[in-house]
Design an enzyme around this catalytic site. Structure first.
Site, PDB file in Angstrom:
ATOM      1  N   ASN A  85       0.790  -1.130  -0.104  1.00 61.14           N
ATOM      2  CA  ASN A  85      -0.015   0.009  -0.014  1.00 61.14           C
ATOM      3  C   ASN A  85       0.747   1.293   0.096  1.00 61.14           C
ATOM      4  OD1 ASN A  85      -2.493  -1.158  -0.121  1.00 61.14           O
ATOM      5  ND2 ASN A  85      -2.559  -1.505   2.212  1.00 61.14           N
ATOM      6  N   ASP A 177     -12.964   4.547  25.621  1.00 61.31           N
ATOM      7  CA  ASP A 177     -12.176   3.594  26.844  1.00 61.31           C
ATOM      8  C   ASP A 177     -10.948   2.952  26.354  1.00 61.31           C
ATOM      9  OD1 ASP A 177     -14.435   4.667  28.613  1.00 61.31           O
ATOM     10  OD2 ASP A 177     -15.567   3.035  27.651  1.00 61.31           O
ATOM     11  N   GLY A 184       2.361  -2.769  12.223  1.00 63.14           N
ATOM     12  CA  GLY A 184       3.360  -3.273  11.296  1.00 63.14           C
ATOM     13  C   GLY A 184       4.872  -2.674  11.818  1.00 63.14           C
ATOM     14  N   GLY A 185       5.095  -1.436  11.051  1.00 63.52           N
ATOM     15  CA  GLY A 185       6.351  -0.956  11.391  1.00 63.52           C
ATOM     16  C   GLY A 185       5.775   0.047  12.605  1.00 63.52           C
ATOM     17  N   GLU A 209      -0.495  -7.100  16.260  1.00 64.40           N
ATOM     18  CA  GLU A 209       0.363  -7.419  15.366  1.00 64.40           C
ATOM     19  C   GLU A 209      -0.312  -9.023  15.238  1.00 64.40           C
ATOM     20  OE1 GLU A 209       4.279  -6.566  16.452  1.00 64.40           O
ATOM     21  OE2 GLU A 209       4.223  -7.900  18.436  1.00 64.40           O
ATOM     22  N   GLY A 213       4.516 -12.447  13.706  1.00 63.77           N
ATOM     23  CA  GLY A 213       5.557 -11.394  13.827  1.00 63.77           C
ATOM     24  C   GLY A 213       5.495 -10.696  14.750  1.00 63.77           C
ATOM     25  N   LYS A 278     -20.789  -5.849   4.989  1.00 67.74           N
ATOM     26  CA  LYS A 278     -20.671  -5.813   3.477  1.00 67.74           C
ATOM     27  C   LYS A 278     -19.426  -5.073   3.330  1.00 67.74           C
ATOM     28  CE  LYS A 278     -24.595  -7.441   4.585  1.00 67.74           C
ATOM     29  NZ  LYS A 278     -24.654  -8.992   4.742  1.00 67.74           N
ATOM     30  N   SER A 309      -7.782  -0.718   8.495  1.00 64.32           N
ATOM     31  CA  SER A 309      -6.714  -0.046   8.022  1.00 64.32           C
ATOM     32  C   SER A 309      -6.663   0.091   6.674  1.00 64.32           C
ATOM     33  CB  SER A 309      -5.299  -0.472   8.711  1.00 64.32           C
ATOM     34  OG  SER A 309      -5.148  -1.809   8.396  1.00 64.32           O
TER      35      SER A 309
HETATM   36  C1  LIG Z   1       0.836  -0.605   6.234  1.00 62.40           C
HETATM   37  C2  LIG Z   1      -0.267  -1.055   6.634  1.00 62.40           C
HETATM   38  C3  LIG Z   1      -0.387  -1.358   7.919  1.00 62.40           C
HETATM   39  C4  LIG Z   1       0.744  -1.233   9.228  1.00 62.40           C
HETATM   40  O1  LIG Z   1       1.021   0.013   9.366  1.00 62.40           O
HETATM   41  P1  LIG Z   1       2.379   0.600   9.927  1.00 62.40           P
HETATM   42  O2  LIG Z   1       2.294   1.906   9.966  1.00 62.40           O
HETATM   43  O3  LIG Z   1       3.549   0.021   9.412  1.00 62.40           O
HETATM   44  O4  LIG Z   1       2.237  -0.002  11.331  1.00 62.40           O
HETATM   45  C5  LIG Z   1      -1.471  -1.960   8.644  1.00 62.40           C
HETATM   46  N1  LIG Z   1      -2.706  -2.060   7.714  1.00 62.40           N
HETATM   47  C6  LIG Z   1      -2.520  -1.837   6.439  1.00 62.40           C
HETATM   48  C7  LIG Z   1      -3.840  -2.035   5.531  1.00 62.40           C
HETATM   49  C8  LIG Z   1      -1.217  -1.402   5.875  1.00 62.40           C
HETATM   50  O5  LIG Z   1      -1.127  -1.054   4.625  1.00 62.40           O
END
Ligand SMILES: *Cc1c(COP(=O)(O)O)cnc(C)c1O
Length: 325
Positions: A85, A177, A184-185, A209, A213, A278, A309
């Protein structure tokens, strides 16, 4: 560069206004019933290019020196390395800001991702994922062509941009709350921690996470950044091996804890989103929701924010996961 704070998140929000989507915060009665809690899903799967990463990318590129912001043909531009992404986010943000972008991507990346990145106007430079060092290639391109390298998470402007997702969530819901954030990073989590501390003091923020990992959990326990081998997980956006120099201290000082979920729990959450809400959500985008379900007793009776995300997923793989094949 100095570490970002909440004023940087606010400044990022002003920069993003009218350029990023203000994504919806959705509710689900069946999710609430499953957890015995009030869940508020911030749906970044509906963000431009399909993930929150557009926020950090746009915020970073918008702040480059004016020389970099000249029309495309005169601008040296930006470079990024990513199989996912971040590449699409940089390509789209650069296009919108009339900056040239070069993306270093593995030659065996899903064709749809390579195409999408080129479709946003990015120049794709491919490398062999088993033989080449992508970061070295990106740094060489940066040096040779005068490009600015934009890292996927360990950059103050990227962190501040990602924090606008939580900022919008708190604006819509008021204080919460608990806040559950995919990790990820740690760019997203760091930005969300800055927003939570200012807008919802006392909110317990958790990073989530993949079980395979759990470098962030190990890093918290050790009190320093622990590096792990590339983890095997379907959460391809969280196959990172270590937290960053900017993200680690923010996470160490602000996070309540780091939780982990299994790939099976991610698939179950992906199915829940498809069937009940959906929504197409990619495996990494399901991390926080999977933790909401897996650790339900912990949230009973509380108001819980869940960052969803992203929604970029290979449809053939998605069909297999959803169909249980
Ligand atoms: C990059 C990404 C993450 C993780 O984000 P970080 O800032 O690296 O912790 C989570 N979900 C999606 C969909 C991502 O593209």
């Amino acid at each position: 560069m100095r570490a970002p704070d909440f004023s940087d998140v606010q400044a990022a929000a002003a920069r993003l206004r009218g350029h990023a989507h203000r994504t919806p915060v959705l509710r689900s009665a069946s999710a609430d019933a499953r957890c015995g809690a009030e869940l508020h899903f911030k749906c970044e799967n509906f963000q431009r290019m399909g993930a929150f990463k557009f926020r950090g990318a746009y915020n970073a590129i918008a702040q480059l020196a004016p020389a970099q912001l000249a029309p495309a043909q005169r601008s040296p531009g930006v470079v990024a390395f990513s199989s996912g992404n971040h590449a699409q986010a940089i390509a789209l943000a650069a296009q919108l800001l009339s900056v040239q972008s070069t993306l270093v991507m593995p030659s065996d990346a899903p064709p749809a991702k390579l195409e999408a990145t080129r479709g946003y106007g990015g120049e794709v430079v491919t490398y062999d994922r088993y033989a080449d060092d992508r970061e070295a290639i990106a740094r060489r391109l940066a040096a040779e062509r005068g490009l600015t390298l934009i890292p996927p998470y360990d950059h103050p402007d990227v962190i501040a941009g990602q924090g606008t997702a939580a900022m919008e969530l708190f604006e819509d819901t008021g204080p919460l709350d608990v806040l559950l954030v995919c990790l990820g990073g740690g760019g997203l989590l760091s930005g969300c921690l800055l927003a939570a501390a200012a807008m919802s003091p006392g909110c317990e923020v958790y990073g989530v996470e993949p079980e395979a990992g759990d470098d962030a959990r190990q890093s918290l326990r050790a009190g320093r950044i622990v590096t792990i081998p590339v983890p095997q997980t379907i959460a391809d956006g969280a196959m990172t091996t270590r937290l960053g120099e900017y993200t680690f201290p923010i996470i160490r000082d602000g996070v309540r804890d780091v939780l982990t979920v299994s790939d099976d729990e991610l698939v179950a959450a992906m199915r829940f989103f498809a069937e009940r809400m959906k929504m197409v959500v990619e495996p990494t985008g399901c991390l926080a929701a999977a933790a909401a379900f897996a650790h339900a007793p912990q949230w009973r009776g509380r108001r819980v924010g869940v960052i969803v995300s992203g929604g970029n997923v290979d449809l053939a793989a998605y069909a297999r996961w959803i169909g249980g094949l």
